[in-house]
Design a protein around this motif. Structure first.
Motif, mmCIF file in Angstrom:
data_model
loop_
_atom_site.group_PDB
_atom_site.id
_atom_site.type_symbol
_atom_site.label_atom_id
_atom_site.label_comp_id
_atom_site.label_asym_id
_atom_site.label_seq_id
_atom_site.Cartn_x
_atom_site.Cartn_y
_atom_site.Cartn_z
ATOM 1 N N PHE A 76 -54.644 7.769 93.967
ATOM 2 C CA PHE A 76 -53.192 7.679 94.051
ATOM 3 C C PHE A 76 -52.766 6.227 94.231
ATOM 4 C CE2 PHE A 76 -48.939 8.651 95.239
ATOM 5 C CZ PHE A 76 -48.641 7.882 96.359
ATOM 6 N N VAL A 77 -51.673 5.878 93.545
ATOM 7 C CA VAL A 77 -51.094 4.541 93.696
ATOM 8 C C VAL A 77 -49.691 4.625 94.288
ATOM 9 C CG1 VAL A 77 -50.322 2.467 92.475
ATOM 10 C CG2 VAL A 77 -52.452 3.604 91.781
ATOM 11 N N ALA A 78 -48.829 5.438 93.666
ATOM 12 C CA ALA A 78 -47.439 5.508 94.118
ATOM 13 C C ALA A 78 -46.800 6.788 93.595
ATOM 14 C CB ALA A 78 -46.657 4.290 93.646
ATOM 15 N N VAL A 79 -45.734 7.194 94.286
ATOM 16 C CA VAL A 79 -44.957 8.358 93.852
ATOM 17 C C VAL A 79 -43.484 8.045 94.053
ATOM 18 C CG1 VAL A 79 -45.036 9.479 96.129
ATOM 19 C CG2 VAL A 79 -44.718 10.870 94.060
ATOM 20 N N ILE A 80 -42.652 8.638 93.207
ATOM 21 C CA ILE A 80 -41.214 8.490 93.340
ATOM 22 C C ILE A 80 -40.578 9.858 93.164
ATOM 23 C CG2 ILE A 80 -40.912 7.885 90.885
ATOM 24 C CD1 ILE A 80 -38.637 5.977 91.865
ATOM 25 N N ALA B 46 -49.876 3.898 98.156
ATOM 26 C CA ALA B 46 -51.187 3.769 98.779
ATOM 27 C C ALA B 46 -51.203 2.495 99.617
ATOM 28 C CB ALA B 46 -52.265 3.707 97.711
ATOM 29 N N ASP B 47 -51.947 2.518 100.704
ATOM 30 C CA ASP B 47 -52.001 1.349 101.585
ATOM 31 C C ASP B 47 -52.492 0.109 100.837
ATOM 32 O OD1 ASP B 47 -53.074 3.150 104.584
ATOM 33 O OD2 ASP B 47 -51.077 2.795 103.722
ATOM 34 N N SER B 48 -53.368 0.317 99.874
ATOM 35 C CA SER B 48 -53.968 -0.803 99.150
ATOM 36 C C SER B 48 -52.970 -1.559 98.281
ATOM 37 C CB SER B 48 -55.133 -0.312 98.290
ATOM 38 O OG SER B 48 -54.687 0.655 97.356
ATOM 39 N N VAL B 49 -51.835 -0.961 97.968
ATOM 40 C CA VAL B 49 -50.861 -1.621 97.089
ATOM 41 C C VAL B 49 -49.517 -1.850 97.772
ATOM 42 C CG1 VAL B 49 -51.980 -0.544 95.096
ATOM 43 C CG2 VAL B 49 -49.881 0.471 96.035
ATOM 44 N N LYS B 50 -49.377 -1.334 98.972
ATOM 45 C CA LYS B 50 -48.102 -1.436 99.683
ATOM 46 C C LYS B 50 -47.710 -2.899 99.863
ATOM 47 C CE LYS B 50 -47.800 1.856 102.542
ATOM 48 N NZ LYS B 50 -48.006 2.726 103.711
ATOM 49 N N GLY B 51 -46.464 -3.196 99.551
ATOM 50 C CA GLY B 51 -45.975 -4.557 99.661
ATOM 51 C C GLY B 51 -46.197 -5.394 98.410
ATOM 52 N N ARG B 52 -47.013 -4.903 97.486
ATOM 53 C CA ARG B 52 -47.291 -5.634 96.237
ATOM 54 C C ARG B 52 -46.764 -4.897 95.008
ATOM 55 N NH1 ARG B 52 -52.374 -6.282 94.595
ATOM 56 N NH2 ARG B 52 -53.164 -4.391 95.605
ATOM 57 N N PHE B 53 -46.807 -3.569 95.044
ATOM 58 C CA PHE B 53 -46.370 -2.752 93.907
ATOM 59 C C PHE B 53 -45.037 -2.087 94.238
ATOM 60 C CE2 PHE B 53 -50.814 -1.643 91.945
ATOM 61 C CZ PHE B 53 -51.130 -3.002 91.940
ATOM 62 N N THR B 54 -44.235 -1.854 93.188
ATOM 63 C CA THR B 54 -42.970 -1.153 93.347
ATOM 64 C C THR B 54 -42.823 -0.139 92.224
ATOM 65 O OG1 THR B 54 -41.929 -3.092 94.359
ATOM 66 C CG2 THR B 54 -40.482 -1.352 93.536
#
Length: 130
Positions: A47-51, A61-69
Protein backbone atom coordinates in the motif's frame (compact mmCIF):
# COMPACT_ATOMS: atom_id res chain seq x y z
CA UNK A 1 -16.41 -2.69 -15.72
CA UNK A 2 -13.83 0.02 -15.43
CA UNK A 3 -10.46 0.37 -17.08
CA UNK A 4 -7.63 2.11 -15.25
CA UNK A 5 -4.54 3.32 -17.08
CA UNK A 6 -1.51 4.62 -15.24
CA UNK A 7 1.05 6.97 -16.74
CA UNK A 8 3.86 9.27 -15.67
CA UNK A 9 6.44 6.76 -14.53
CA UNK A 10 10.06 6.91 -15.58
CA UNK A 11 13.66 7.20 -14.46
CA UNK A 12 14.57 9.95 -12.01
CA UNK A 13 17.51 10.73 -9.77
CA UNK A 14 17.21 10.54 -6.01
CA UNK A 15 15.65 13.70 -4.67
CA UNK A 16 13.64 14.24 -7.84
CA UNK A 17 9.91 14.25 -8.44
CA UNK A 18 7.36 12.49 -10.59
CA UNK A 19 3.60 12.76 -10.92
CA UNK A 20 1.68 9.62 -11.72
CA UNK A 21 -1.77 9.73 -13.27
CA UNK A 22 -4.48 7.10 -13.29
CA UNK A 23 -7.18 7.69 -15.88
CA UNK A 24 -10.40 5.72 -15.74
CA UNK A 25 -12.74 4.84 -18.55
CA UNK A 26 -15.99 2.89 -18.97
CA UNK A 27 -17.20 4.12 -15.57
CA UNK A 28 -17.03 7.27 -13.50
CA UNK A 29 -14.79 6.97 -10.46
CA UNK A 30 -16.39 9.84 -8.57
CA UNK A 31 -18.28 7.49 -6.24
CA UNK A 32 -15.32 5.25 -5.40
CA UNK A 33 -12.33 5.29 -3.14
CA UNK A 34 -9.06 4.93 -5.00
CA UNK A 35 -5.68 3.59 -3.94
CA UNK A 36 -2.09 3.48 -5.11
CA UNK A 37 0.05 0.42 -4.49
CA UNK A 38 3.55 -0.52 -5.56
CA UNK A 39 5.53 -3.68 -6.09
CA UNK A 40 9.29 -3.96 -6.18
CA UNK A 41 11.05 -6.99 -7.68
CA UNK A 42 10.86 -9.97 -5.35
CA UNK A 43 8.54 -8.21 -2.95
CA UNK A 44 4.84 -8.25 -2.26
CA UNK A 45 2.58 -5.50 -3.48
CA UNK A 46 2.37 -2.82 -0.82
CA UNK A 47 0.00 0.00 0.00
CA UNK A 48 1.11 3.54 -0.80
CA UNK A 49 -1.91 5.83 -0.46
CA UNK A 50 -5.69 5.97 -0.54
CA UNK A 51 -8.17 8.74 -1.22
CA UNK A 52 -11.85 8.71 -0.38
CA UNK A 53 -14.44 9.24 -3.11
CA UNK A 54 -14.98 12.88 -2.17
CA UNK A 55 -11.27 13.65 -2.07
CA UNK A 56 -11.59 14.97 1.46
CA UNK A 57 -9.81 12.11 3.21
CA UNK A 58 -6.47 10.54 2.47
CA UNK A 59 -4.04 8.17 4.13
CA UNK A 60 -0.45 7.18 3.41
CA UNK A 61 2.04 4.49 4.17
CA UNK A 62 4.58 5.65 6.73
CA UNK A 63 7.36 5.19 4.18
CA UNK A 64 5.94 7.89 1.89
CA UNK A 65 4.21 10.21 4.34
CA UNK A 66 5.30 13.79 3.88
CA UNK A 67 6.78 13.06 0.43
CA UNK A 68 3.84 11.75 -1.62
CA UNK A 69 0.43 13.34 -2.17
CA UNK A 70 -2.62 11.60 -3.56
CA UNK A 71 -5.33 13.68 -5.19
CA UNK A 72 -8.20 13.31 -7.59
CA UNK A 73 -10.07 15.27 -10.21
CA UNK A 74 -13.44 13.62 -10.55
CA UNK A 75 -14.37 15.85 -13.47
CA UNK A 76 -11.44 14.36 -15.37
CA UNK A 77 -12.03 10.89 -13.96
CA UNK A 78 -8.39 10.83 -12.89
CA UNK A 79 -6.40 10.16 -9.73
CA UNK A 80 -2.86 11.45 -9.20
CA UNK A 81 0.14 10.59 -7.09
CA UNK A 82 2.64 13.41 -6.69
CA UNK A 83 5.95 11.96 -5.56
CA UNK A 84 8.65 14.28 -4.22
CA UNK A 85 12.04 13.66 -2.63
CA UNK A 86 12.21 10.29 -4.28
CA UNK A 87 14.55 7.65 -2.89
CA UNK A 88 16.05 4.57 -4.53
CA UNK A 89 13.83 2.42 -2.31
CA UNK A 90 10.79 3.95 -4.03
CA UNK A 91 11.73 2.02 -7.17
CA UNK A 92 8.80 -0.22 -8.10
CA UNK A 93 5.92 -0.71 -10.45
CA UNK A 94 3.11 1.56 -9.28
CA UNK A 95 -0.52 0.52 -9.63
CA UNK A 96 -3.75 2.38 -9.10
CA UNK A 97 -6.79 0.52 -7.88
CA UNK A 98 -10.49 1.10 -7.38
CA UNK A 99 -12.57 -0.20 -4.51
CA UNK A 100 -16.37 -0.42 -4.72
CA UNK A 101 -16.96 -0.80 -0.96
CA UNK A 102 -15.81 2.51 0.52
CA UNK A 103 -12.34 1.29 1.45
CA UNK A 104 -11.35 4.39 3.40
CA UNK A 105 -14.31 4.22 5.80
CA UNK A 106 -13.61 0.56 6.51
CA UNK A 107 -10.35 1.37 8.19
CA UNK A 108 -6.65 0.87 7.76
CA UNK A 109 -6.69 -2.93 7.81
CA UNK A 110 -9.08 -2.87 4.87
CA UNK A 111 -7.70 -0.15 2.64
CA UNK A 112 -4.09 -1.27 2.96
CA UNK A 113 -4.98 -4.78 1.75
CA UNK A 114 -4.63 -5.05 -2.02
CA UNK A 115 -7.04 -8.00 -2.12
CA UNK A 116 -9.93 -5.69 -1.22
CA UNK A 117 -9.66 -3.65 -4.41
CA UNK A 118 -11.78 -4.62 -7.36
CA UNK A 119 -10.12 -3.07 -10.39
CA UNK A 120 -6.47 -2.50 -11.22
CA UNK A 121 -4.42 -0.73 -13.82
CA UNK A 122 -1.53 -2.33 -15.65
CA UNK A 123 1.10 -0.43 -13.68
CA UNK A 124 3.79 2.12 -14.48
CA UNK A 125 7.48 1.67 -13.71
CA UNK A 126 9.23 4.17 -11.44
CA UNK A 127 13.00 3.88 -11.16
CA UNK A 128 14.99 6.11 -8.81
CA UNK A 129 18.74 6.14 -9.28
CA UNK A 130 21.15 6.96 -6.48
Amino acid sequence: QVQLVESGGGLVQAGGSLRLSCAASERTISNYDMGWFRQAPGKEREFVAVIAWSGGSTSYADSVKGRFTISRDNAKNTVYLQMNSLKPEDTAVYYCALDTDRAYTRGIAYYTNSRNYDYWGQGTQVTVSS
